[in-house]
Every structure is written in structure tokens, then in C-alpha cells.
Write a protein that holds these residues in place. Structure first.
Motif, PDB file in Angstrom:
ATOM      1  N   THR A 144       0.881  -1.172   0.000  1.00 50.49           N
ATOM      2  CA  THR A 144       0.000   0.000   0.000  1.00 50.49           C
ATOM      3  C   THR A 144       0.915   1.218   0.000  1.00 50.49           C
ATOM      4  O   THR A 144       1.856   1.304   0.812  1.00 50.49           O
ATOM      5  CB  THR A 144      -0.908   0.022   1.235  1.00 50.49           C
ATOM      6  N   ILE A 145       0.678   2.146  -0.910  1.00 44.84           N
ATOM      7  CA  ILE A 145       1.581   3.282  -1.067  1.00 44.84           C
ATOM      8  C   ILE A 145       0.841   4.597  -0.855  1.00 44.84           C
ATOM      9  O   ILE A 145      -0.372   4.686  -1.061  1.00 44.84           O
ATOM     10  CB  ILE A 145       2.268   3.261  -2.453  1.00 44.84           C
ATOM     11  N   GLU A 146       1.586   5.609  -0.440  1.00 46.73           N
ATOM     12  CA  GLU A 146       0.998   6.917  -0.161  1.00 46.73           C
ATOM     13  C   GLU A 146       2.037   7.990  -0.473  1.00 46.73           C
ATOM     14  O   GLU A 146       3.223   7.843  -0.146  1.00 46.73           O
ATOM     15  CB  GLU A 146       0.584   6.991   1.311  1.00 46.73           C
ATOM     16  N   ASN A 147       1.592   9.062  -1.102  1.00 44.50           N
ATOM     17  CA  ASN A 147       2.475  10.181  -1.400  1.00 44.50           C
ATOM     18  C   ASN A 147       2.887  10.855  -0.089  1.00 44.50           C
ATOM     19  O   ASN A 147       2.041  11.208   0.731  1.00 44.50           O
ATOM     20  CB  ASN A 147       1.765  11.176  -2.324  1.00 44.50           C
ATOM     21  N   SER A 148       4.196  11.020   0.112  1.00 43.03           N
ATOM     22  CA  SER A 148       4.699  11.583   1.363  1.00 43.03           C
ATOM     23  C   SER A 148       4.428  13.084   1.447  1.00 43.03           C
ATOM     24  O   SER A 148       4.515  13.800   0.439  1.00 43.03           O
ATOM     25  CB  SER A 148       6.197  11.319   1.493  1.00 43.03           C
ATOM     26  N   TYR A 149       4.131  13.555   2.634  1.00 39.14           N
ATOM     27  CA  TYR A 149       3.698  14.940   2.830  1.00 39.14           C
ATOM     28  C   TYR A 149       4.797  15.955   2.526  1.00 39.14           C
ATOM     29  O   TYR A 149       4.519  17.118   2.217  1.00 39.14           O
ATOM     30  CB  TYR A 149       3.214  15.134   4.269  1.00 39.14           C
ATOM     31  N   PHE A 150       6.068  15.540   2.594  1.00 38.68           N
ATOM     32  CA  PHE A 150       7.162  16.506   2.474  1.00 38.68           C
ATOM     33  C   PHE A 150       7.600  16.725   1.026  1.00 38.68           C
ATOM     34  O   PHE A 150       8.582  17.429   0.770  1.00 38.68           O
ATOM     35  CB  PHE A 150       8.368  16.068   3.322  1.00 38.68           C
ATOM     36  N   ASN A 151       6.893  16.137   0.045  1.00 38.07           N
ATOM     37  CA  ASN A 151       7.255  16.349  -1.354  1.00 38.07           C
ATOM     38  C   ASN A 151       7.012  17.793  -1.772  1.00 38.07           C
ATOM     39  O   ASN A 151       6.090  18.460  -1.295  1.00 38.07           O
ATOM     40  CB  ASN A 151       6.457  15.415  -2.268  1.00 38.07           C
ATOM     41  N   VAL A 377       9.327  -6.510  -8.158  1.00 38.30           N
ATOM     42  CA  VAL A 377       8.512  -6.457  -6.937  1.00 38.30           C
ATOM     43  C   VAL A 377       7.034  -6.239  -7.227  1.00 38.30           C
ATOM     44  O   VAL A 377       6.202  -6.358  -6.327  1.00 38.30           O
ATOM     45  CB  VAL A 377       9.020  -5.384  -5.951  1.00 38.30           C
ATOM     46  N   GLY A 378       6.677  -5.927  -8.483  1.00 35.55           N
ATOM     47  CA  GLY A 378       5.273  -5.840  -8.860  1.00 35.55           C
ATOM     48  C   GLY A 378       4.651  -4.480  -8.600  1.00 35.55           C
ATOM     49  O   GLY A 378       5.251  -3.573  -8.026  1.00 35.55           O
ATOM     50  N   SER A 379       3.414  -4.351  -9.057  1.00 33.40           N
ATOM     51  CA  SER A 379       2.648  -3.128  -8.832  1.00 33.40           C
ATOM     52  C   SER A 379       1.896  -3.246  -7.495  1.00 33.40           C
ATOM     53  O   SER A 379       1.739  -4.353  -6.977  1.00 33.40           O
ATOM     54  CB  SER A 379       1.648  -2.927  -9.979  1.00 33.40           C
ATOM     55  N   PRO A 380       1.459  -2.155  -6.877  1.00 36.10           N
ATOM     56  CA  PRO A 380       1.483  -0.788  -7.405  1.00 36.10           C
ATOM     57  C   PRO A 380       2.792  -0.055  -7.166  1.00 36.10           C
ATOM     58  O   PRO A 380       2.913   1.099  -7.564  1.00 36.10           O
ATOM     59  CB  PRO A 380       0.357  -0.123  -6.621  1.00 36.10           C
ATOM     60  N   LEU A 381       3.781  -0.712  -6.539  1.00 39.39           N
ATOM     61  CA  LEU A 381       5.029  -0.009  -6.308  1.00 39.39           C
ATOM     62  C   LEU A 381       5.684   0.314  -7.653  1.00 39.39           C
ATOM     63  O   LEU A 381       6.148   1.423  -7.877  1.00 39.39           O
ATOM     64  CB  LEU A 381       5.964  -0.838  -5.424  1.00 39.39           C
TER      65      LEU A 381
END
Length: 642
Positions: A144-151, A377-381
Motif C-alpha cells: 500500500t503506497i501513499e504520497n509523502s507529505y514533504f514532497n 517487486v510488482g505493482s502498485p510499487l
């Protein structure tokens, strides 16, 4: 920020004769790709077209990860007639098509690339893993992936762990001076930042730029820290007095530097001894015991555009000569951004191994490098864009990586992820095939098969099934192997074959030659084969268990010589009257013929006749007194070649 995604590439030669194209080429040769794209597109709008224009437009976009645009220009390049196109553009086009999710079309171009460059490892990996999408799918859905707040709205990538802090590289400081803007892609130069690793703390004020000792008027990225936080390894452009230093080609190569933490201040910045002004060394990572430093480089001995190497860190702080990890990991394309986990698993980014497009993240077990398989390693990464600079804490299954996928805040964003199930590093290779008669092509069941490794050691054995098929499931071995096949009445066959763990199935079919000589007409087959006749119990006509063993060998012969025809002759001993014995022998002949037919022998090849007691093998007639054993010799069936 694609400058540090790849190591500097070879400059393409340009042969334009007119001013505007020369200007565009000059910008391309100086890595001013964002300006070069604009200049070349202006030329195209004015009606100019050439191999060089399309090559450089494709490359300028490819090196900036504008893969959809790269696909457009590579497509135009490959449509040109009466010109020779380097096979490398077939590969780049195939890669660029993946960004448009045109996987079937991409695979078609990979087939063409493989045909043109038969010795290229990328083509071999593709042909060996023709169902690579299936393998990727099997590894997908674990993150499970999430955009990091510090971008930021520019480029953020290359995260690394430093205790409770995350250090990363960013172009977020735009500055006001033109010298802070890089012509490669029109963005600011990169600096190093740190931010707390905390799900609760999402305050942008906690993002702190590292000291000016580390951040100079150059690119800084890709850090690695010792566990105690006292030493940092980081990537920086070749520099003198804090500013860019360039080689004879005008390229500022990438180098790895080291610094020490003294009284909470970074001091003693030193360049590592295996750097060089003529090639790049970048993206450091330490082994779990900190005895080895891994990195990416395009130094001499590199397989492709960039390879992964390592050096041993000696006890006195010196370093060994760099060692290439080899073709298990490295291809003729880009292998970069290595990261080693606590359990000695190597994660790296590559666009040479089969993937979804651009750079994908791959992994391999360094504990058993020769007998393991490189895993996507596959998606969604992984996505159809660039996915890279992966780091991972195996204790809490959390980590970070960077991507330029759609939906991000900037050119590259750092994403945090949680792994729900581990990647399966255990690897097996299937060896399968069918055993057949060399002459008749008939399948051969019950064949004993043994596999020997390159050292001659037995690593597997099995028996072929009723349809002649066999299957071995072996560990991920690789190299020259031997398959030994043994079956009664056949010559032993030793099949040499190469085993590749990259293939899901290694097919090795076996053909066995008969060891039986063809019997002459009129001969008893049992004597030709050195067999006993089949015997019957007193006053019985069924086929005994011991007789079936003999019958199987008769069946083998008839299968090996499908033109052979036989007459079954069955007999009795002298006890009972002649008429009874004649009838009993006919029953035995019929029973023998029926059994052979049940084993697959065509009935038209068999005739059967009973002779009663007229053809005794000894003197046990009605006038003699013989033992039961002597009478047994006459209760038999024979097989006479017609």
C-alpha cells in the motif's frame, strides 16, 4: 530529476549542416536536453526530418523520462526508409511503449531487438521470460503506497534511513540565480534534506536542509549512513572548491564522498579513492555488517549504461578494488540505486530486466546470488514510469521509494509504503519433457530419469508417467547439466542441456534407442531376448504374475519394432487326454493374445494357436514318470516371429 536517475550517457554524434540544427545538436551534446527538445521540435515544425533529429528528440525525452514523447519520436525514427537504425533504438522504443501500456506492441519490438542482438542479455532475459507479465502479476498487490507529505512541486527522491530521520534529495530550493538552474531539465540543482520518520508529524517546518558542508553549488543526492549515524556516504557531482568540475567532454561526473559527524557537525568531507574524473560512481548503500559498500557506476568493465558494483571496506578504513556484481544483476541497460536490507536482500532499479516500463524496482537474495532469481517487486510499487531509490525496513515492513508517476506533486515524488506480505525469494526451476522411442516416436513410460549438476552431483530423480511425460522441480540452478535416462531394453541416454532459472520451464525431450536386436523370422522371441517362456499353472489358462514380467518385455520389443508380427504357440504337459489338452492349449493361446492386445498391441499383428501336448520340451510323455517341475516346462506359450 533525471540527472541522477541515470549516469551520464555517451554523446551521440551529430552531422547536421545547417545552422538551426547545429544549434540544437550543440544543446543536446551539452546535456541541455530541455533546450534541445524545444530546438529540435522547432526544426520539425519547419519541415526538417533526419535520423539525427529523431534520435536526439527521442533520447532527450527518454533521458528526462518523458517516455510518451520518446515513443512518438522513436516511432518516427523507425518509420524512416533507406536508413540503418541502431538496434538500441528498438530497445528504447520497446521500453517507451510500455509507458503507454502498449505491452503487446512493446514485446513485438523486443522480439526484433533480440533477433538483431542475439548476445545481448536484455534480449535473452526477455526471450527466457516471455510470460514476465504473469510473474509480475504474481508479485503484485503486496504494497500500500501513499504520497509523502514533504514532497515539493519539483523533484524529491533518493530517501535513506538515518536513525529516526529520513534524509532525501530535493530540487525544492529554486534560488534566483541562473547558475542554480540545470539545463538538463530546467530544474534547480539538488540538495540534501532531513525530516523525522513519524506518521504523526506532518509539519512542513520539520523539513531541514543539511549543512553547507554537505550541500554545495553542485548536485548532492543518494546518501547512506552507518548504523551509529557517525558516517555518511553521499553522491555529489565532481567539484572543485564547491563548484562543478568537468572532464574533457564537458561532463561533470558523479562521485561518492564520505563525511564524519563530529560534535554534531559534519566534518572531514573526503572523496572515495575509487572515484574517477572519467566515469561516474554514485548511489551508495552499505551491507548489513557495514563491511561492503555497494554503488552504481559506468566505470570500465561495466556491462551496460550503469552497473552495480561493490567494494570491501577493510578494517583500516581502506577499500578494495571495485567488483562488478555480474550478469545475474547487471544488463546492457541501467542498473542503479542499490539498497541492501538487514537480511542481505538487494533491491535496485533497472530498465534492463523485464518490467512495466521505465525504471522498475527489482530484488535478489545476495545470500544465494548464483542460485536465486531476480524478482520484479510488482505493482502498485512499480508502474509504467520510473520507480527507483527503494529503501525498506524489514522489521516493520515499511519503506520509501521515488517515482515520477502521474498524480504526484512534482517531477519526482517520494512515496511511503507498507508491505503486506514478503517477496518470495525461494526459487525453483522446472525441467520437463517427454520420453519417446527414437525410432517409432512412441511414448515410453516407466523410464528412470536422473539430473546431475555441473559438478556431477545427483540433484533429482523421477520416473516418466504413462504418457511418457516427466517433471523435475529443482532449485534455481544455472549452467550445464546432464539428464540420464534408463529403461529396460533401451540404451542409456545422457542428455546435456543448459539450465536457466530465468525460464519458468526448461524443456528437455528424451529419445531412447533400442538395445534389442531384431529377431529373425521363425525364431522364438523369448530366446532372442534371453527370456524364459511364460508358464501356466496346472490345468489353468490365466496369465500368472511372473509371466506378466516376461510379457512386458515382449510388448517392449513389439513397440520398438512395429512391423514385427508373431504367432503365439501355447502348449500343455502330457497329463489328461489329448483332446482335453488341445482345448486347454487353445485357451492359453487365446489368453496370451488377449493380454498382449490389452497392452496396446494391434490384434492384426498377432495370431494364436494351441498345440496341446504335441510339442513337449522333454521326455515327460504319457509313458514316463516325471516330477511336477519337469511337467511345468511344457505348460507354456512361445512367440514365433513371422
Amino acid at each position: 530529476m533525471k540527472l541522477t536517475h541515470i549516469l551520464p550517457c555517451l554523446i551521440l554524434s551529430c552531422f547536421a549542416s545547417y545552422g538551426q540544427e547545429k544549434k540544437a545538436e550543440t544543446r543536446f551534446d551539452n546535456y541541455a536536453y530541455s533546450d534541445a527538445i524545444e530546438s529540435y521540435e522547432t526544426l520539425v515544425k519547419k519541415g526538417h526530418s533526419s535520423t539525427e533529429i529523431y534520435e536526439n528528440l527521442g533520447n532527450a525525452n527518454y533521458f528526462n523520462a518523458n517516455y510518451d514523447e520518446a515513443a512518438k519520436w522513436y516511432g518516427k525514427l523507425l518509420e524512416l526508409e533507406n536508413t540503418t537504425i541502431d538496434a538500441e533504438y528498438y530497445y528504447k522504443y520497446a521500453q517507451a511503449l510500455k509507458s503507454l501500456k502498449k505491452y503487446e506492441e512493446s514485446d513485438n519490438w523486443m522480439v526484433k531487438f533480440d533477433a538483431l542482438k542475439e548476445k545481448d542479455n536484455r534480449g535473452k532475459l526477455f526471450s527466457q521470460q516471455s510470460n514476465y507479465m504473469k510473474n509480475i502479476k504474481e508479485n503484485s498487490g503486496r504494497y500500500t503506497i501513499e504520497n509523502s507529505y514533504f514532497n515539493s512541486n519539483t523533484s524529491d527522491f533518493a530517501p535513506s534511513f538515518n536513525g529516526s530521520q529520513l534524509v532525501f534529495s530535493s530540487a525544492k530550493d529554486s534560488g534566483i540565480a541562473s547558475k542554480k538552474i540545470h539545463n538538463w531539465n530546467g530544474m534547480s540543482f539538488l540538495d540534501l534534506y532531513t525530516v523525522p520518520i513519524s506518521e504523526d508529524d506532518t509539519n512542513s517546518e520539520s523539513i531541514i536542509k543539511l549543512s553547507k558542508t554537505l550541500n554545495k553549488k553542485t548536485h548532492e543526492s543518494s546518501t547512506a549512513f552507518t548504523k551509529d549515524g557517525s558516517t555518511i556516504y553521499f553522491t555529489r557531482n565532481n567539484s572543485k572548491k564547491g563548484s562543478f568540475a568537468r572532464d574533457d567532454q564537458g561532463i561533470s561526473r558523479l562521485k561518492i564522498y564520505k563525511a564524519s559527524l563530529v560534535n554534531n557537525q559534519w566534518k572531514n568531507v573526503t572523496e572515495l579513492p575509487f572515484n574517477n574524473d572519467e566515469y561516474s560512481v554514485a548511489h551508495p548503500t552499505l551491507s548489513p555488517d557495514e563491511s561492503k559498500l555497494y554503488f552504481a557506476s559506468d566505470m570500465p568493465g561495466t556491462v551496460g549504461a550503469s552497473d552495480i558494483f561493490y567494494v570491501t571496506i577493510n578494517e583500516d578504513g581502506s577499500y578494495s578494488e571495485p567488483i562488478n556484481l555480474g550478469k545475474k544483476v547487471n544488463t546492457e541497460a541501467r542498473e542503479t540505486f542499490p539498497y541492501i536490507t538487514a537480511s542481505n536482500k538487494l533491491y535496485f532499479a533497472s530498465d534492463g530486466h523485464p518490467g512495466l516500463g521505465g525504471l522498475d524496482v527489482f530484488a535478489v537474495d545476495l545470500n544465494n546470488l548464483e542460485e536465486t532469481k531476480v524478482q520484479n517487486v510488482g505493482s502498485p510499487l512499480n508502474s509504467e514510469n520510473d520507480d527507483f531509490s527503494f529503501i525498506f525496513n524489514e522489521e516493520n515492513q515499511k519503506g520509501y521509494f521515488a517515482s515520477n508517476r502521474e498524480g504526484g506533486r512534482g517531477a519526482d515524488d517520494i512515496y511511503n509504503f507498507t508491505e503486506s506480505s514478503p517477496l518470495n525469494f525461494s526459487c525453483s526451476t522446472i525441467v520437463t519433457g517427454v520420453v519417446k522411442d527414437k525410432k517409432t516416436n512412441a511414448v515410453l513410460p516407466d523410464t528412470r530419469l536422473t539430473v546431475l549438476n555441473p559438478k556431477g552431483e545427483k540433484i533429482g530423480n523421477t520416473i516418466s508417467e504413462s504418457n511418457g511425460n516427466y517433471t523435475f522441480k529443482l532449485d534455481c540452478y544455472e549452467g550445464d547439466f546432464t539428464l540420464i535416462a534408463n529403461k529396460a531394453n533401451y540404451k542409456e541416454e545422457n542428455n546435456k542441456f543448459k539450465l536457466s532459472p530465468e525460464k519458468d520451464e526448461n524443456i528437455v525431450n528424451v529419445l531412447l534407442a533400442s538395445s534389442l536386436e531384431k529377431a529373425k523370422t521363425g525364431n522364438d522371441l523369448t530366446k532372442t531376448l534371453n527370456l524364459e517362456p511364460i508358464y501356466f499353472d496346472f490345468d489353468k489358462s490365466y496369465i500368472r504374475r511372473d509371466a506378466k514380467v516376461v510379457m512386458e518385455k515382449v510388448v517392449d520389443y513389439l513397440n520398438q519394432y512395429p512391423d514385427a508380427m508373431i504367432q503365439i504357440g501355447s502348449h500343455t504337459d502330457s497329463r489328461a487326454n489329448d483332446n482335453y489338452n488341445l482345448a486347454l492349449s487353445k485357451k492359453r493361446a487365446k489368453s496370451t493374445r488377449k493380454y498382449l492386445i490389452s497392452q496396446g498391441i494391434n490384434a492384426n499383428r498377432l495370431t494364436a494357436e494351441g498345440f496341446g501336448e504335441t510339442k513337449l520340451t522333454n521326455n515327460c510323455d504319457n509313458s514316463s514318470s516325471c516330477s511336477s517341475e519337469a511337467h511345468q516346462k511344457n505348460r507354456r506359450s512361445e512367440f514365433i516371429i513371422k
